[in-house]
Design a protein around this motif. Structure first.
Motif, mmCIF file in Angstrom:
data_model
loop_
_atom_site.group_PDB
_atom_site.id
_atom_site.type_symbol
_atom_site.label_atom_id
_atom_site.label_comp_id
_atom_site.label_asym_id
_atom_site.label_seq_id
_atom_site.Cartn_x
_atom_site.Cartn_y
_atom_site.Cartn_z
ATOM 1 N N LEU A 207 -3.856 -0.169 7.822
ATOM 2 C CA LEU A 207 -3.043 0.322 6.705
ATOM 3 C C LEU A 207 -1.583 0.470 7.086
ATOM 4 O O LEU A 207 -0.693 0.212 6.290
ATOM 5 C CB LEU A 207 -3.575 1.661 6.194
ATOM 6 C CG LEU A 207 -4.864 1.595 5.401
ATOM 7 C CD1 LEU A 207 -5.293 2.980 4.954
ATOM 8 C CD2 LEU A 207 -4.721 0.668 4.208
ATOM 9 N N VAL B 212 -0.880 -5.276 3.905
ATOM 10 C CA VAL B 212 -0.926 -4.153 4.856
ATOM 11 C C VAL B 212 -0.433 -4.642 6.220
ATOM 12 O O VAL B 212 -0.165 -5.826 6.409
ATOM 13 C CB VAL B 212 -2.349 -3.551 4.955
ATOM 14 C CG1 VAL B 212 -2.764 -2.905 3.648
ATOM 15 C CG2 VAL B 212 -3.374 -4.589 5.378
ATOM 16 N N CYS C 62 -6.107 -6.191 10.891
ATOM 17 C CA CYS C 62 -5.256 -5.550 9.893
ATOM 18 C C CYS C 62 -5.483 -4.039 9.895
ATOM 19 O O CYS C 62 -6.589 -3.575 10.188
ATOM 20 C CB CYS C 62 -5.558 -6.105 8.508
ATOM 21 S SG CYS C 62 -5.283 -7.883 8.383
ATOM 22 N N TYR D 252 0.822 -1.202 0.000
ATOM 23 C CA TYR D 252 0.000 0.000 0.000
ATOM 24 C C TYR D 252 0.864 1.263 0.000
ATOM 25 O O TYR D 252 0.620 2.192 -0.735
ATOM 26 C CB TYR D 252 -0.933 -0.005 1.213
ATOM 27 C CG TYR D 252 -1.984 1.073 1.174
ATOM 28 C CD1 TYR D 252 -3.128 0.908 0.410
ATOM 29 C CD2 TYR D 252 -1.824 2.253 1.886
ATOM 30 C CE1 TYR D 252 -4.102 1.898 0.354
ATOM 31 C CE2 TYR D 252 -2.785 3.247 1.833
ATOM 32 C CZ TYR D 252 -3.917 3.067 1.076
ATOM 33 O OH TYR D 252 -4.868 4.051 1.017
ATOM 34 N N CYS E 166 -6.625 -4.793 -4.877
ATOM 35 C CA CYS E 166 -6.704 -4.751 -3.413
ATOM 36 C C CYS E 166 -6.544 -6.118 -2.756
ATOM 37 O O CYS E 166 -6.047 -6.219 -1.641
ATOM 38 C CB CYS E 166 -8.007 -4.090 -2.960
ATOM 39 S SG CYS E 166 -9.497 -5.032 -3.339
ATOM 40 N N ARG F 257 -4.274 -8.407 4.140
ATOM 41 C CA ARG F 257 -4.497 -7.847 2.805
ATOM 42 C C ARG F 257 -5.452 -6.672 2.903
ATOM 43 O O ARG F 257 -6.243 -6.561 3.829
ATOM 44 C CB ARG F 257 -5.094 -8.889 1.862
ATOM 45 C CG ARG F 257 -4.317 -10.183 1.755
ATOM 46 C CD ARG F 257 -3.051 -10.009 0.948
ATOM 47 N NE ARG F 257 -2.294 -11.246 0.886
ATOM 48 C CZ ARG F 257 -2.115 -11.953 -0.213
ATOM 49 N NH1 ARG F 257 -2.622 -11.562 -1.344
ATOM 50 N NH2 ARG F 257 -1.396 -13.056 -0.168
ATOM 51 N N LEU F 258 -5.400 -5.793 1.894
ATOM 52 C CA LEU F 258 -6.258 -4.613 1.863
ATOM 53 C C LEU F 258 -7.723 -5.000 1.739
ATOM 54 O O LEU F 258 -8.596 -4.391 2.343
ATOM 55 C CB LEU F 258 -5.838 -3.696 0.714
ATOM 56 C CG LEU F 258 -6.528 -2.348 0.611
ATOM 57 C CD1 LEU F 258 -6.364 -1.545 1.902
ATOM 58 C CD2 LEU F 258 -5.969 -1.567 -0.570
ATOM 59 N N CYS F 259 -8.026 -6.020 0.940
ATOM 60 C CA CYS F 259 -9.397 -6.535 0.867
ATOM 61 C C CYS F 259 -9.325 -8.041 0.711
ATOM 62 O O CYS F 259 -8.285 -8.599 0.364
ATOM 63 C CB CYS F 259 -10.186 -5.892 -0.279
ATOM 64 S SG CYS F 259 -9.756 -6.475 -1.924
#
Length: 152
Positions: A77, A65, A75, A32, A60, A109-111
């Protein structure tokens, strides 16, 4: 996504993120923040356009992250997203990658999933309820008392 462009379901334009390129292994690691690359000098930041041009998709679901581990894990950022109470430890994406096969097995993970291939359709029109009930509601059954209780 750029809404001025027609959505192509065969070749969707997902939001792309940058990556860290390991110069010793030539492997890309989706991140990120550019500062998430290893500071030892073996990794260099690659912007989203150049990452995609190298054939690496960093949507994403591929972006790593920070992990916040304490009494429970979640999680964030970056490490600023972790509680600063002395009971939680922040694991950077690089630290997670280094310990991927280790005891912690953390992979933030971000998503969770890839973006939907086709856009979500507009909501359906709202159907109005019927004006009156179809049948008259039933009443409680009436119990007829045939005799009064007696004391024994």
């Amino acid at each position: 996504r750029d809404k001025a462009l027609e959505w192509d379901t065969e070749n969707p334009a997902f939001t792309q993120f940058g990556s860290c390129l390991d110069t010793t292994t030539n492997e890309y690691f989706c991140i990120y923040y550019p500062t998430d690359c290893d500071e030892s000098g073996t990794e260099v930041y690659v912007n989203p356009t150049d990452t995609l041009a190298a054939g690496v998709t960093c949507d994403c679901s591929q972006v790593h992250v920070t992990a916040c581990i304490g009494s429970r894990g979640y999680c964030a950022l970056n490490e600023n997203g972790c509680r600063d109470d002395g009971y939680e430890v922040a694991f950077s994406p690089f630290a997670q990658k280094s310990d991927r096969e280790g005891t912690k097995g953390i992979d933030c993970r971000l998503c969770r999933k890839r973006n939907t291939m086709t856009p979500t359709p507009a909501p359906t029109t709202f159907l109005k309820p019927t004006k009156y009930p179809t049948y008259t509601p039933t009443r409680n059954p009436i119990v007829e008392v045939t005799s009064l209780p007696t004391l024994s």
